[in-house]
Design a protein around this motif. Sequence first.
Motif, short mmCIF file in Angstrom:
data_model
loop_
_atom_site.label_atom_id
_atom_site.label_comp_id
_atom_site.label_asym_id
_atom_site.label_seq_id
_atom_site.Cartn_x
_atom_site.Cartn_y
_atom_site.Cartn_z
N TYR A 72 -30.75 66.87 -26.48
CA TYR A 72 -31.92 67.60 -25.98
C TYR A 72 -32.10 68.92 -26.72
O TYR A 72 -31.14 69.48 -27.25
N CYS A 73 -33.36 69.41 -26.70
CA CYS A 73 -33.68 70.68 -27.35
C CYS A 73 -34.31 71.66 -26.37
O CYS A 73 -35.04 72.56 -26.78
N ASP A 74 -34.07 71.50 -25.07
CA ASP A 74 -34.58 72.48 -24.11
C ASP A 74 -33.40 73.32 -23.62
O ASP A 74 -32.25 72.94 -23.79
N LEU A 75 -33.69 74.47 -23.01
CA LEU A 75 -32.62 75.37 -22.61
C LEU A 75 -31.66 74.75 -21.61
O LEU A 75 -30.51 75.15 -21.50
N PHE A 76 -32.14 73.73 -20.86
CA PHE A 76 -31.31 73.11 -19.83
C PHE A 76 -30.10 72.40 -20.42
O PHE A 76 -29.12 72.15 -19.74
#
Length: 436
Positions: A72-76
């Motif tokens: 993934y590439c989101d902050l989560f």
Amino acid sequence: MWRCPLGLLLLLSLAGHVALGAKQGRVRRELAPGLHLRGIRDAGGRYCQEQDLCCRGRADDCALPYLGAICYCDLFCNRTVSDCCPDFWDFCLGVPPPFPPIQGCMHGGRIYPVLGTYWDNCNRCWQAGNHSAFWGMTLDEGIRYRLGTIRPSSLVMNMHEIYTVLNPGEVLPTAFEASEKWPNLIHEPLDQGNCAGSWAFSTAAVASDRVSIHSLGHMTPVLSPQNLLSCDTHQQQGCRGGRLDGAWWFLRRRGVVSDHCYPFSGRERDEAGPAPPCMMHSRAMGRGKRQATARCPNSHVNNNDIYQVTPVYRLGSNDKEIMKELMENGPVQALMEVHEDFFLYKGGIYSHTPVSLGRPERYRRHGTHSVKITGWGEETLPDGRTLKYWTAANSWGPAWGERGHFRIVRGVNECDIESFVLGVWGRVGMEDMGHH
């Protein structure tokens, strides 16, 4: 040579993770295994950067396929167990990644992780996977603790070969499996754990099957590798390695008890600890037979019968001779060179893949191992060629490979597997056959 459709590159992932759907919601995502937990990382891969993805908040569709799983590439993604893409920290946060990048290798303009197994042409594809038994182990430790057969001396390597003559017109079957010819007499693969004792495990495994076959099923012992590890101490090093000729000498002259009587104790790789002392000695009874002079180390077992074999013999390295011997007299023992990719074998017909040729020496280590060959077969490839293979039992437990077994290319001395093959007869007297 048959090429994959559209030059497709077959990637056999080491991660072994099931690819999780990108939009399967929060719960599944929190359960996703950490891609960087075990140090399997893609160096220099362009993921977030390539797609110019997100880098903010939580967005489950900011996902890319990576090593057989999803990154993934989101902050989560940046939680305690990370499932971030490898370039997330650098590209999205502008900070160095929290692990040292392992350099990949370039192929066709793309960077691949160095631990993968890749084929451009699919004529010899076998599956790699990550085995939990090897988690946290370096290649060096794998070679040190999971093999343990010392290459025979030149004197033993020059041992006289017994040539099996195929009769004129004799045709061997295209497939054979010992367990089908001798049901209930061929024993399941053993597990040497982190004991470098394949010399004792493969010897005990072959002897168990051969005593069972040659006694026509009157005796079906699983023989004790521990008896060899602890008691065969002349020029042998127990869980730190040993020689096949010494193991067979011991089985002929001293004999061993069953695994029930003398169970395996040494799974630990604690080199500081003393080797367990020998708890089972035997004495001559006349006519070459021997009997135990002590009770079983396992106090719940009373049967301390000693099993012996006749002198070991070496087969010619022609695959037809090995096949004939196997089909007539039972499984045989083979020496083989184990390379780094064999630890990752999960299935298919193995042949050593030189993916790490350009790597530093520490990635290309190999060591000598010994296994039990149980049969053979062949497969037709998409281009119509035939790929011949051996089936063999390893001693890395049932979770490794094909339920503890593996298949390996036959007839070309793959990994030296046809170079030093041994057979033996179980020492079986009339009294052992129930004729008193």
